[in-house]
Enzyme design. Structure first.
Site, PDB file in Angstrom:
ATOM      1  N   GLY A 108       0.549   8.651  -8.273  1.00  0.00           N
ATOM      2  CA  GLY A 108       0.236   9.884  -7.552  1.00  0.00           C
ATOM      3  C   GLY A 108      -0.225   9.638  -6.136  1.00  0.00           C
ATOM      4  N   ASP A 109      -1.023   8.594  -5.935  1.00  0.00           N
ATOM      5  CA  ASP A 109      -1.491   8.268  -4.590  1.00  0.00           C
ATOM      6  C   ASP A 109      -0.330   7.897  -3.682  1.00  0.00           C
ATOM      7  OD1 ASP A 109      -4.288   8.655  -4.783  1.00  0.00           O
ATOM      8  OD2 ASP A 109      -4.510   6.763  -5.840  1.00  0.00           O
ATOM      9  N   SER A 110       0.557   7.037  -4.185  1.00  0.00           N
ATOM     10  CA  SER A 110       1.669   6.594  -3.363  1.00  0.00           C
ATOM     11  C   SER A 110       2.642   7.728  -3.071  1.00  0.00           C
ATOM     12  CB  SER A 110       2.400   5.435  -4.041  1.00  0.00           C
ATOM     13  OG  SER A 110       1.547   4.313  -4.170  1.00  0.00           O
TER      14      SER A 110
END
Length: 562
Positions: free
Chosen positions: A303-305
């Site tokens: 999700g962060d990437s």
């Protein structure tokens, strides 16, 4: 009269400005979108100290010399003077009565030199000019993954990334996962590459003023704090856009800057669950079709990437639109609002339309893909090099012609014909088809199965680990993995550019090269993630113009790191 700043501009670059709009602003007697130098001085409770003023108290700029702008005036006596000079010199347009005179900003410089009080000149750091974002300055005040990954991508394509970190500790990712011989994570060397590290304590008022001065000289600010944090520190868009109307404010959070969930802390694992992504990943219950046990998580902060990718994309779109907005008399700056939650939903393909039109709630499907047959991971015999390790091959034969080739290649031509001709026919017979393929792959190693299928024109590939990838002939030929030098402790002298290894104590770190590949652009990593605060002097003294005595004082008081 002292000469304390000398800025060498890139040849052929025109300074952006809308003097007609500024003329209207002055005529109306309101600050409008362009804050006047007088307003800036009022904001800091300072008197006009640099240059002269006309009868209406408008700054009178020194005419621009060929390729070089020299700001005349007494040397700054406090770093607040530098704040005012940085905001006015780099971003403020000349008054309409002096529209032929344009202050040259630091943002559009290829090279910047600062002549400090000790007479030393900080050497410039060059960026390849064939990169599409060369000349763009990004101030990164985020940490860990989502915001920094956005900064990493922008830096790969030429943007100058100034990363602000807390003194003493830096970005937490510096010590995440495995740590190298110097105690620093190799992951940091990758996500921090091509960045300049500046350590400023943003919890202090003076630290926040420094960040504000840097933002006044930047094209983009990237942050991934909890919504409202920068506003509490007087560093939100409403605080920075008056100083820099062209600033792109890229904000990455868990759920966006508005809405009932906006105040929640944003963690990728939680946002992946709430986006529905985790619900469709795992082992399906054969009776209900829902999850059988906990959902399966990819062993990455996906999700962060994904949010970082969206943030970089949004930033580039905002930069593209800035010129058009300014041509229409509007401020060029705008806010790019990116959330992990929404970025993950953006990957969910037809899940929402299928629910809306057919009432279908897509559930987990193990290693296959719901409604597409055949595409799966099939068991194989262990490789001779790893006799105890399970092996699989992934086959994607979901187009009609490829399916027919697959069945003939494995000796099951009986599963070809009108009853298997199209995907919806095969979905109805999925169990039979999957069993036939698995029976064939179990009798072969993954490499043997791949050879047969590739010869038949069927897409198939082994499940590789990182060692396999690094040693791959294709990866080497494409230059996808590069060796980036890391200078050892004490091997980088004062004045050396980032990433220059010295002495015999350095080493190299393998990392993936930037993609996509752009023709004519050299996106090789220029230097690995730097040491904490490595560029404090270069940025704060050399580029921002902080006097040496103030720089020393701020270091003593812990506002700026060592």
């Amino acid at each position: 009269m002292n000469f304390y700043t000398s800025i060498k501009t890139r040849p052929g670059v025109r300074q952006r400005g809308d003097h007609e709009q500024l003329e209207k602003t002055h005529a109306a007697g309101t600050p409008g979108h362009e804050q006047t130098p007088e307003d800036l001085l009022k904001d800091h409770n300072l008197k006009l100290k640099h240059g002269q003023a006309d009868s209406e108290n408008r700054p009178v700029w020194v005419p621009v010399r060929t390729r070089t702008t020299i700001m005349r005036g007494p040397a700054p006596t406090s770093w607040e003077d530098v704040i005012v000079n940085s905001a006015t010199a780099g971003r403020m347009r000349a008054p309409p009565t002096l529209s032929h005179v344009r202050p040259v900003g630091w943002r559009k410089c290829r090279q910047t030199r600062f002549h400090g009080t000790d007479g030393k000149t900080v050497p410039p750091v060059a960026t390849p000019q064939n990169l599409p974002l060369a000349g763009i300055r990004v101030l990164e005040v985020g940490q860990v993954i989502a915001g920094p990954f956005c900064g990493q991508l922008l830096g790969h394509y030429g943007a100058e990334i100034i990363k602000v970190e807390p003194p003493g500790v830096g970005d937490p990712l510096r010590v995440w996962r495995e740590r190298d011989v110097d105690g620093v994570s190799p992951w940091w060397r990758s996500i921090g590459r091509n960045k300049k590290s500046v350590t400023i304590d943003m919890r202090t008022e003076e630290g926040r003023r420094l960040v504000k001065a840097l933002a006044a000289k930047s094209d983009v600010i990237v942050e991934n704090f909890k919504p409202g944090t920068l506003e509490k520190w007087n560093l939100g868009p409403a605080d920075l856009h008056p100083l820099n109307p062209s600033l792109i404010f890229t904000r990455v959070s868990g759920y966006g800057q508005t809405g009932p969930w906006s105040s929640r802390p944003g963690y990728a694992s939680v946002c992946e669950a709430e986006s529905g992504f985790r619900f469709i990943n795992g082992t399906p219950d054969p009776k209900t079709g829902a999850l059988l046990g906990p959902p399966i998580r990819p062993n990455l902060s996906l999700g962060d990437s994904v949010a970082g990718l969206h943030a970089a994309f949004g930033t580039v779109l905002a930069l593209l639109s800035r010129k058009a907005r300014e041509a229409q008399g509007q401020p060029g700056g705008q806010t790019v609002d990116v959330s992990i939650f929404e970025s993950m939903i953006n990957l969910m393909e037809g899940v929402i339309p299928e629910y809306d039109r057919k009432g279908k709630i897509r559930g987990p499907s193990g290693s296959s893909l719901t409604g597409i047959v055949p595409t799966n991971a099939y068991p194989c015999q262990p490789a001779a090099s790893s006799p105890g390790a399970p092996a699989y091959i992934v086959i994607g034969a979901n187009s009609d012609s490829i399916y027919a080739r697959l069945m003939r290649a494995i000796g099951r031509a009986d599963l070809v014909g009108p009853s298997y001709a199209q995907n919806h026919h095969r979905v109805a017979r999925q169990g039979e088809i999957e069993a036939a393929i698995a029976e064939w792959t179990r009798g072969r190693t993954a490499a043997e199965a791949e050879d047969v299928l590739r010869a038949a024109g069927v897409p198939a590939g082994q499940v590789l680990n990182v060692r396999d990838i690094v040693e791959s002939e294709h990866v080497r030929e494409r230059g996808l993995v590069e060796d980036v030098p890391v200078p050892g402790p004490g091997t980088k002298g004062e004045g050396e550019g980032p990433g220059k290894a010295g002495g015999s104590k350095g080493w190299s770190v393998k990392m993936s090269r930037a993609v996509p590949v752009l023709e004519g652009c050299d996106t090789r990593t220029r230097w690995a993630g730097p040491e904490l605060g490595e560029h404090n002097r270069e940025v704060l003294v050399g580029e921002l113009g902080l006097p040496e005595e103030e720089f020393a004082r701020l270091r003593r008081e812990g506002v700026v790191g060592e």
